[in-house]
Design a protein around this motif. Sequence first.
Motif, PDB file in Angstrom:
ATOM      1  N   LEU A  81      27.805  45.328  46.509  1.00  0.00           N
ATOM      2  CA  LEU A  81      28.549  46.598  46.600  1.00  0.00           C
ATOM      3  C   LEU A  81      28.720  47.024  48.063  1.00  0.00           C
ATOM      4  N   SER A  82      27.716  46.753  48.894  1.00  0.00           N
ATOM      5  CA  SER A  82      27.850  47.059  50.329  1.00  0.00           C
ATOM      6  C   SER A  82      28.995  46.253  50.926  1.00  0.00           C
ATOM      7  N   LEU A  83      29.054  44.980  50.553  1.00  0.00           N
ATOM      8  CA  LEU A  83      30.121  44.119  51.078  1.00  0.00           C
ATOM      9  C   LEU A  83      31.481  44.591  50.568  1.00  0.00           C
ATOM     10  N   LEU A  84      31.513  44.952  49.300  1.00  0.00           N
ATOM     11  CA  LEU A  84      32.774  45.449  48.734  1.00  0.00           C
ATOM     12  C   LEU A  84      33.217  46.729  49.450  1.00  0.00           C
ATOM     13  N   GLY A  85      32.237  47.529  49.861  1.00  0.00           N
ATOM     14  CA  GLY A  85      32.545  48.761  50.591  1.00  0.00           C
ATOM     15  C   GLY A  85      33.224  48.496  51.932  1.00  0.00           C
ATOM     16  N   MET A  86      33.077  47.296  52.446  1.00  0.00           N
ATOM     17  CA  MET A  86      33.700  46.943  53.739  1.00  0.00           C
ATOM     18  C   MET A  86      35.135  46.460  53.584  1.00  0.00           C
ATOM     19  N   THR A  87      35.520  46.101  52.371  1.00  0.00           N
ATOM     20  CA  THR A  87      36.828  45.442  52.212  1.00  0.00           C
ATOM     21  C   THR A  87      37.997  46.264  52.740  1.00  0.00           C
ATOM     22  N   PRO A  88      38.025  47.591  52.574  1.00  0.00           N
ATOM     23  CA  PRO A  88      39.188  48.319  53.108  1.00  0.00           C
ATOM     24  C   PRO A  88      39.356  48.125  54.617  1.00  0.00           C
ATOM     25  N   ASP A  89      38.229  47.912  55.311  1.00  0.00           N
ATOM     26  CA  ASP A  89      38.307  47.739  56.763  1.00  0.00           C
ATOM     27  C   ASP A  89      38.648  46.311  57.175  1.00  0.00           C
ATOM     28  N   ILE A  90      38.201  45.325  56.391  1.00  0.00           N
ATOM     29  CA  ILE A  90      38.295  43.955  56.926  1.00  0.00           C
ATOM     30  C   ILE A  90      39.140  42.982  56.116  1.00  0.00           C
ATOM     31  N   LEU A  91      39.555  43.331  54.888  1.00  0.00           N
ATOM     32  CA  LEU A  91      40.290  42.355  54.072  1.00  0.00           C
ATOM     33  C   LEU A  91      41.780  42.695  54.005  1.00  0.00           C
ATOM     34  N   HIS A  92      42.612  41.662  54.179  1.00  0.00           N
ATOM     35  CA  HIS A  92      44.064  41.829  54.045  1.00  0.00           C
ATOM     36  C   HIS A  92      44.412  42.229  52.612  1.00  0.00           C
ATOM     37  N   PRO A  93      45.390  43.094  52.413  1.00  0.00           N
ATOM     38  CA  PRO A  93      45.938  43.267  51.062  1.00  0.00           C
ATOM     39  C   PRO A  93      46.386  41.890  50.550  1.00  0.00           C
ATOM     40  N   GLY A  94      46.110  41.591  49.289  1.00  0.00           N
ATOM     41  CA  GLY A  94      46.426  40.269  48.739  1.00  0.00           C
ATOM     42  C   GLY A  94      45.268  39.290  48.903  1.00  0.00           C
ATOM     43  N   GLY A  95      44.214  39.701  49.620  1.00  0.00           N
ATOM     44  CA  GLY A  95      43.101  38.804  49.938  1.00  0.00           C
ATOM     45  C   GLY A  95      42.157  38.546  48.764  1.00  0.00           C
ATOM     46  N   THR A  96      41.172  37.669  49.034  1.00  0.00           N
ATOM     47  CA  THR A  96      40.243  37.168  48.001  1.00  0.00           C
ATOM     48  C   THR A  96      38.807  37.532  48.360  1.00  0.00           C
ATOM     49  N   PHE A  97      38.006  37.815  47.326  1.00  0.00           N
ATOM     50  CA  PHE A  97      36.600  38.197  47.515  1.00  0.00           C
ATOM     51  C   PHE A  97      35.775  37.384  46.523  1.00  0.00           C
ATOM     52  N   LEU A  98      34.816  36.627  47.034  1.00  0.00           N
ATOM     53  CA  LEU A  98      33.929  35.856  46.151  1.00  0.00           C
ATOM     54  C   LEU A  98      32.504  36.260  46.458  1.00  0.00           C
ATOM     55  N   CYS A  99      31.735  36.621  45.434  1.00  0.00           N
ATOM     56  CA  CYS A  99      30.336  36.972  45.711  1.00  0.00           C
ATOM     57  C   CYS A  99      29.416  36.424  44.632  1.00  0.00           C
ATOM     58  N   LYS A 100      28.214  36.081  45.093  1.00  0.00           N
ATOM     59  CA  LYS A 100      27.185  35.584  44.162  1.00  0.00           C
ATOM     60  C   LYS A 100      26.413  36.765  43.582  1.00  0.00           C
ATOM     61  N   THR A 101      26.090  36.665  42.299  1.00  0.00           N
ATOM     62  CA  THR A 101      25.186  37.653  41.704  1.00  0.00           C
ATOM     63  C   THR A 101      24.177  36.913  40.829  1.00  0.00           C
ATOM     64  N   TRP A 102      23.137  37.637  40.473  1.00  0.00           N
ATOM     65  CA  TRP A 102      22.246  37.152  39.416  1.00  0.00           C
ATOM     66  C   TRP A 102      22.546  38.030  38.215  1.00  0.00           C
ATOM     67  N   ALA A 103      22.871  37.410  37.091  1.00  0.00           N
ATOM     68  CA  ALA A 103      23.309  38.159  35.906  1.00  0.00           C
ATOM     69  C   ALA A 103      22.272  39.220  35.526  1.00  0.00           C
ATOM     70  N   GLY A 104      22.766  40.369  35.076  1.00  0.00           N
ATOM     71  CA  GLY A 104      21.858  41.440  34.678  1.00  0.00           C
ATOM     72  C   GLY A 104      22.621  42.694  34.319  1.00  0.00           C
ATOM     73  N   SER A 105      21.870  43.777  34.154  1.00  0.00           N
ATOM     74  CA  SER A 105      22.438  45.005  33.595  1.00  0.00           C
ATOM     75  C   SER A 105      23.504  45.666  34.477  1.00  0.00           C
ATOM     76  N   GLN A 106      23.451  45.427  35.798  1.00  0.00           N
ATOM     77  CA  GLN A 106      24.415  46.084  36.697  1.00  0.00           C
ATOM     78  C   GLN A 106      25.679  45.240  36.932  1.00  0.00           C
ATOM     79  N   SER A 107      25.746  44.062  36.309  1.00  0.00           N
ATOM     80  CA  SER A 107      26.884  43.170  36.558  1.00  0.00           C
ATOM     81  C   SER A 107      28.198  43.826  36.162  1.00  0.00           C
ATOM     82  N   ARG A 108      28.155  44.540  35.031  1.00  0.00           N
ATOM     83  CA  ARG A 108      29.379  45.200  34.546  1.00  0.00           C
ATOM     84  C   ARG A 108      29.884  46.240  35.536  1.00  0.00           C
ATOM     85  N   GLN A 109      28.936  46.955  36.148  1.00  0.00           N
ATOM     86  CA  GLN A 109      29.321  47.978  37.124  1.00  0.00           C
ATOM     87  C   GLN A 109      30.044  47.337  38.310  1.00  0.00           C
ATOM     88  N   LEU A 110      29.490  46.208  38.784  1.00  0.00           N
ATOM     89  CA  LEU A 110      30.139  45.500  39.889  1.00  0.00           C
ATOM     90  C   LEU A 110      31.510  44.994  39.452  1.00  0.00           C
TER      91      LEU A 110
END
Length: 152
Positions: A81-110
């Motif tokens: 979520l911290s990384l996602l919070g940076m996207t408005p500053d650093i990612l081009h519109p149309g860009g791609t975001f890939l992140c690793k998670t460990w499955a669990g209760s907060q996955s849906r929120q992400l």
Amino acid sequence: MIPPGDLSSPIGFVLGVDLLHIFPLEGATFLCPVDVTDPRTSQRILELLPGGRADVILSDMAPNATGVRDLDHDRLISLCLSLLGMTPDILHPGGTFLCKTWAGSQSRQLQRRLTEEFQRVRLIKPEASRKESSEVYFLATQYRGKKGAVKQ
Ligand SMILES: C[S@@+](CC[C@H](N)C(=O)[O-])C[C@H]1O[C@@H](n2cnc3c(N)ncnc32)[C@H](O)[C@@H]1O
């Protein structure tokens, strides 16, 4: 189209960011030690990105695992979520975001947050990821951008 003579030339720019020291690697630039949860980090990334924006943000960040599954899961989601919070500053519109998670209760929120920001979000379990591991990746494409614009 790339002229044949240019195939051996470097294409693109790779910037690696980590809390730990990264050994130099030809063709890549590193920003380390740097914490992505530090609010100053996006500015430091911006200063290094040619053109001021990235096309892809790719993360296999993970906290040191404690072995307490729920706690480790929550801490990794928080990093994503911290990384996602940076996207408005650093990612081009149309860009791609890939992140690793460990499955669990907060996955849906992400997943929900990613769906707000990207047109397409998929959950991926790469072949190289051990079947018994809870590791899964969210692949989000076509970033809507600050004003919902998508680069054509
Ligand atoms: C699974 S390792 C991946 C390392 C690297 N991709 C590799 O293949 O060697 C997870 C990495 O996330 C980094 N990390 C954890 N928390 C971080 C944070 N807050 N900011 C930046 N990097 C972080 C760790 O230092 C660690 O190197």
